[in-house]
Design an enzyme around this catalytic site. Sequence first.
Site, mmCIF file in Angstrom:
data_model
loop_
_atom_site.group_PDB
_atom_site.id
_atom_site.type_symbol
_atom_site.label_atom_id
_atom_site.label_comp_id
_atom_site.label_asym_id
_atom_site.label_seq_id
_atom_site.Cartn_x
_atom_site.Cartn_y
_atom_site.Cartn_z
ATOM 1 C CB THR A 186 -62.820 23.609 1.049
ATOM 2 O OG1 THR A 186 -63.179 24.241 -0.111
ATOM 3 C CG2 THR A 186 -61.435 22.849 0.768
ATOM 4 C CE LYS A 187 -65.762 27.368 -1.995
ATOM 5 N NZ LYS A 187 -64.518 27.134 -2.247
ATOM 6 C CG ASN A 188 -70.719 26.060 3.885
ATOM 7 O OD1 ASN A 188 -69.652 26.301 3.897
ATOM 8 N ND2 ASN A 188 -71.397 26.776 4.996
#
Length: 392
Positions: A189-191
């Site tokens: 889910t991270k950038n």
Amino acid sequence: MSEFKVRDNWMAFCLPDISEAEVQAVSDTIRSGWWAKGPRTIEFEKQFAEYVGAKYCVGLNSCTAALHLSLVAQGIGPGDEVITTPLTFAASANTILHVGATPVFADIDPDTGLIDPVEIEKKITNKTRAIVPVHYSGLAADLDAIGALCDQHNLFLSEDAAHAVETRYKGELVGHHPRGAVSYSFYATKNLACGEGGALVTDDPELAAKARVLSTHGMSAGSWNRYGKGGSWRYDIEEPGYKYNMFDIQASLAGVQLSRMSDMQRRRFQVVEVYEEAFKDVPQLRLQKTPEYCHHSRHLYILRIVAERLTISRDQFIEELKARNVGVSVHFIALHTMSAYTKRFGYTPEDFPKAYDFSESEISLPLYSSLSVEDAKYVAEAVLDICKKFGK
Ligand SMILES: Cc1ncc(COP(=O)(O)O)c(C=O)c1O
């Protein structure tokens, strides 16, 4: 105002941003015959260190591993105290317990959700060895104030930068002048995402070397060194380390994501613009503030509901969003209210009242680079529809 129309399909809270380049890079790695830690991991470590402007980057399989190794490498253990925030994911404090030390929580600034340096100072004792500030949601913790406390009390600074790829503190990316260690997450889910993954960034050569050895069971040479031409089968176990290393399939994904960062960030900001514009004058909503020193990475969109202005609770508000086919989340359920922590330390919610209040009123809205502006507008309208229906 026209009647709100519920869309037919479910909107995920988060989805990865996949281009043909990621698919190609992973296929190339698979076809190369070298899947484990090898040249692509080494290349990614170099690229990521250059990107944040740090001297060393150790590619790992998670941010949890990086946080843990940061403490292990400092020799932090039983009898020591480490200060962190209760408004965080379990990893920030679990890793303190993993080394046998005691996590000590310091409450937050309710405008931002960031750990408050004034609260940190109150918690420093002669047992304190380190501070683990979290760059919550993509805001930077107040690094000058926290750094000054570290100097004054000779403490190690281990920044939890799980949300902070692209976060800037006074114009520089947060890993740019690492005083201790900075831990990143590349979770799905991270950038910057590669499914599972992380990195420890530091300017300290000893810390980097130690973390590197500890990340592969304490082996003096990794498999790439051993199996390459001219490599030796012989190795030593210098210390009983861990199996924490990044590997090449991960690294090939992460490398492409890093190269696409500015475009992906641009699209995250378009979504944020829609939300900020829609929510700016709504009495039922409280928006997160960005401190002046900071550039927000916009990892999470943090919305807080104002309970006194609504006839429904936060949990019901979430159900209303779900009924409108919008997936949301909460960041975070305050860690001191989790049973592992209440059982061990006897905390009550009121022990950290600001973190508790924040956590009880927060809703994280969908925010990702593959979310269209049209979808963001739909989310904003859904939120406004609920405020209108249940507002008072
Ligand atoms: C604040 C924070 N710290 C640490 C972590 C752990 O990251 P990872 O899943 O890469 O171990 C997370 C994960 O979401 C997080 O939100």
